[in-house]
Design a protein around this motif. Structure first.
Motif, mmCIF file in Angstrom:
data_model
loop_
_atom_site.group_PDB
_atom_site.id
_atom_site.type_symbol
_atom_site.label_atom_id
_atom_site.label_comp_id
_atom_site.label_asym_id
_atom_site.label_seq_id
_atom_site.Cartn_x
_atom_site.Cartn_y
_atom_site.Cartn_z
ATOM 1 N N ALA A 209 -109.905 -95.403 41.842
ATOM 2 C CA ALA A 209 -109.538 -95.580 40.541
ATOM 3 C C ALA A 209 -110.643 -96.510 39.749
ATOM 4 C CB ALA A 209 -108.370 -96.350 40.224
ATOM 5 N N GLY A 210 -111.207 -95.830 39.154
ATOM 6 C CA GLY A 210 -112.704 -96.114 38.380
ATOM 7 C C GLY A 210 -113.520 -96.707 39.697
ATOM 8 N N GLN A 211 -113.868 -97.945 39.576
ATOM 9 C CA GLN A 211 -115.039 -98.414 40.467
ATOM 10 C C GLN A 211 -113.963 -98.917 41.933
ATOM 11 O OE1 GLN A 211 -118.325 -97.981 40.438
ATOM 12 N NE2 GLN A 211 -117.539 -96.983 38.455
ATOM 13 N N GLY A 212 -112.808 -99.135 41.646
ATOM 14 C CA GLY A 212 -111.715 -99.689 42.603
ATOM 15 C C GLY A 212 -111.271 -98.668 43.482
ATOM 16 N N TRP A 213 -110.208 -99.482 44.216
ATOM 17 C CA TRP A 213 -109.226 -98.463 45.043
ATOM 18 C C TRP A 213 -107.661 -98.975 45.061
ATOM 19 C CZ3 TRP A 213 -111.131 -94.291 47.769
ATOM 20 C CH2 TRP A 213 -112.581 -94.301 48.028
ATOM 21 N N ILE A 214 -106.751 -98.016 45.113
ATOM 22 C CA ILE A 214 -105.378 -98.257 45.231
ATOM 23 C C ILE A 214 -104.893 -97.872 46.445
ATOM 24 C CG2 ILE A 214 -103.253 -97.678 44.337
ATOM 25 C CD1 ILE A 214 -104.654 -96.781 41.510
ATOM 26 N N VAL A 215 -104.378 -98.604 47.148
ATOM 27 C CA VAL A 215 -103.484 -98.179 48.448
ATOM 28 C C VAL A 215 -102.267 -98.571 48.324
ATOM 29 C CG1 VAL A 215 -103.441 -98.855 50.873
ATOM 30 C CG2 VAL A 215 -105.471 -99.342 49.722
ATOM 31 N N TYR A 216 -101.553 -97.582 48.551
ATOM 32 C CA TYR A 216 -99.743 -97.476 48.566
ATOM 33 C C TYR A 216 -99.108 -97.404 49.787
ATOM 34 C CZ TYR A 216 -95.008 -96.444 47.313
ATOM 35 O OH TYR A 216 -93.616 -96.692 47.476
ATOM 36 N N PHE A 217 -98.200 -98.322 50.084
ATOM 37 C CA PHE A 217 -97.279 -97.983 51.426
ATOM 38 C C PHE A 217 -95.880 -98.243 51.008
ATOM 39 C CE2 PHE A 217 -100.874 -100.592 53.245
ATOM 40 C CZ PHE A 217 -101.313 -99.399 54.020
ATOM 41 N N GLN A 218 -95.234 -97.304 51.386
ATOM 42 C CA GLN A 218 -93.690 -97.003 50.678
ATOM 43 C C GLN A 218 -92.763 -98.236 51.588
ATOM 44 O OE1 GLN A 218 -90.488 -93.523 51.257
ATOM 45 N NE2 GLN A 218 -92.326 -93.110 49.986
ATOM 46 N N PRO A 219 -92.938 -98.579 52.769
ATOM 47 C CA PRO A 219 -91.945 -99.313 53.060
ATOM 48 C C PRO A 219 -91.939 -100.718 52.735
ATOM 49 C CG PRO A 219 -93.007 -98.330 54.946
ATOM 50 C CD PRO A 219 -93.766 -97.907 53.862
ATOM 51 N N GLY A 220 -91.090 -101.704 52.828
ATOM 52 C CA GLY A 220 -91.161 -103.066 52.419
ATOM 53 C C GLY A 220 -89.750 -103.387 51.558
ATOM 54 N N HIS A 221 -88.711 -102.838 52.293
ATOM 55 C CA HIS A 221 -87.394 -103.104 51.651
ATOM 56 C C HIS A 221 -86.960 -104.446 51.687
ATOM 57 C CE1 HIS A 221 -83.334 -102.347 50.114
ATOM 58 N NE2 HIS A 221 -82.748 -102.694 51.255
ATOM 59 N N SER A 222 -86.961 -105.012 52.943
ATOM 60 C CA SER A 222 -86.882 -106.576 53.173
ATOM 61 C C SER A 222 -87.762 -107.085 53.907
ATOM 62 C CB SER A 222 -85.405 -106.539 53.557
ATOM 63 O OG SER A 222 -85.315 -106.111 55.020
ATOM 64 N N ILE A 223 -87.670 -108.414 54.472
ATOM 65 C CA ILE A 223 -88.561 -109.272 55.274
ATOM 66 C C ILE A 223 -88.705 -108.261 56.677
ATOM 67 C CG2 ILE A 223 -86.759 -110.752 56.076
ATOM 68 C CD1 ILE A 223 -88.989 -112.892 56.207
ATOM 69 N N ARG A 224 -87.550 -107.435 56.972
ATOM 70 C CA ARG A 224 -87.510 -107.008 58.187
ATOM 71 C C ARG A 224 -88.576 -105.907 58.408
ATOM 72 N NH1 ARG A 224 -81.528 -104.802 59.780
ATOM 73 N NH2 ARG A 224 -82.774 -104.214 61.432
ATOM 74 N N ASP A 225 -88.892 -105.230 57.277
ATOM 75 C CA ASP A 225 -89.985 -104.307 57.520
ATOM 76 C C ASP A 225 -91.175 -104.975 57.731
ATOM 77 O OD1 ASP A 225 -88.125 -102.434 56.793
ATOM 78 O OD2 ASP A 225 -89.016 -101.846 54.889
ATOM 79 N N PHE A 226 -91.555 -105.984 57.125
ATOM 80 C CA PHE A 226 -92.852 -106.682 57.170
ATOM 81 C C PHE A 226 -92.951 -107.352 58.609
ATOM 82 C CE2 PHE A 226 -92.136 -106.328 52.783
ATOM 83 C CZ PHE A 226 -93.351 -105.959 52.515
ATOM 84 N N GLN A 227 -91.800 -107.678 59.336
ATOM 85 C CA GLN A 227 -91.720 -108.166 60.730
ATOM 86 C C GLN A 227 -91.998 -107.279 61.831
ATOM 87 O OE1 GLN A 227 -87.966 -110.203 60.317
ATOM 88 N NE2 GLN A 227 -88.838 -112.027 59.700
ATOM 89 N N GLN A 228 -92.210 -105.822 61.266
ATOM 90 C CA GLN A 228 -92.669 -104.929 62.412
ATOM 91 C C GLN A 228 -94.044 -105.271 62.345
ATOM 92 O OE1 GLN A 228 -93.992 -102.864 64.487
ATOM 93 N NE2 GLN A 228 -91.973 -102.265 64.737
ATOM 94 N N PRO A 229 -94.725 -105.699 63.361
ATOM 95 C CA PRO A 229 -96.207 -105.967 63.436
ATOM 96 C C PRO A 229 -97.182 -104.788 63.018
ATOM 97 C CG PRO A 229 -95.053 -106.770 65.337
ATOM 98 C CD PRO A 229 -94.142 -106.101 64.805
ATOM 99 N N ALA A 230 -96.592 -103.602 63.297
ATOM 100 C CA ALA A 230 -97.653 -102.568 62.915
ATOM 101 C C ALA A 230 -97.590 -102.479 61.447
ATOM 102 C CB ALA A 230 -97.168 -101.142 63.479
#
Length: 243
Positions: A209-230
């Motif tokens: 995007a222009g000179q930069g970058w966008i990264v999107y990740f779909q998971p993240g509904h609750s803290i449980r998703d983020f507690q998956q180390p991968a």
């Protein structure tokens, strides 16, 4: 020497902008603990006047996206910043923002899900697979915990790809791309009522995007998703990645 120290500190600075904070507090702690990044968490109405000193800006906004924040994220990215967009930062609540979806290159079509319309489903057990086995974001220090049977969109045969299972999460179906990007992650979701299996190459991507970058990740509904180390490692890699 002072100037060098200031640059080094700026290179390790991450701003997390959110309207739900428990999961983002966990992510900020992982940034500090695993990669020694200086992670600061703010609501969208308390953005710093200048975002350019941050190595990355992470967006985790569930409800409405303020116009001032929307424009600040766009300016920052196009000027060379790294914008990491998580989960419901792409959702139907953002349809009213005139520039957000065009900037991301995303459309959420109206209509029946079986005819290509956008739909969110929660709670949902989802499987996330690695579609980019040679990319830094999906490989650096990532320990994929399982293998998932997956057929890429517009592909013939099914593969067993490295993946993860996220229970009690949320499925987003039929994100539609407008413009090119590099695909990183796929989504596999089976409807428990109908048995239909959805496999869509849209759960993670990176886009210029222009000179930069966008990264999107779909998971993240609750803290449980983020507690998956991968999953947390994928986000850290998105921050660290140098194209």
């Amino acid at each position: 020497m002072i100037a060098w120290i200031e640059v080094a500190v700026a290179a390790d600075r991450v701003l997390i902008v959110a309207d739900e904070f428990l999961a983002m507090e966990y992510l900020a702690d992982q940034c500090r603990t695993l990669e020694n990044l200086e992670a600061r968490l703010v609501p969208q109405n308390r953005l710093p006047a200048d975002l350019s000193s941050h190595r990355a800006v992470v967006v985790y906004i569930h409800r409405g996206l303020d116009t001032n924040a929307e424009q600040a994220f766009i300016r920052y990215t196009r000027a060379g910043g790294r914008l990491v967009v998580l989960h419901h930062s792409i959702s139907s609540a953002k349809r009213k923002n005139p520039d957000w979806f065009p900037f991301l290159g995303i459309e959420l079509p109206q209509g029946d899900v079986n005819q290509g319309g956008y739909k969110w489903i929660e709670p949902a057990t989802i499987q996330i697979v690695n579609l980019a086995p040679d990319h830094f974001i999906t490989t650096n220090k990532v320990q994929w915990p399982t293998r998932v049977p997956y057929r890429r969109e517009n592909a013939g045969s099914e593969e067993n790809l490295p993946g993860m299972v996220l229970e009690g999460s949320e499925a987003y179906l039929n994100h539609t791309f407008a413009g090119s990007r590099t695909l990183l992650l796929g989504l596999r979701y089976q409807d428990p009522e109908t048995g239909r299996v959805w496999m869509q190459d849209r759960a993670g991507w990176i886009r210029r995007a222009g000179q930069g970058w966008i990264v999107y990740f779909q998971p993240g509904h609750s803290i449980r998703d983020f507690q998956q180390p991968a999953y947390t490692r994928l986000i850290l890699n998105a921050i660290l990645y140098r194209p």
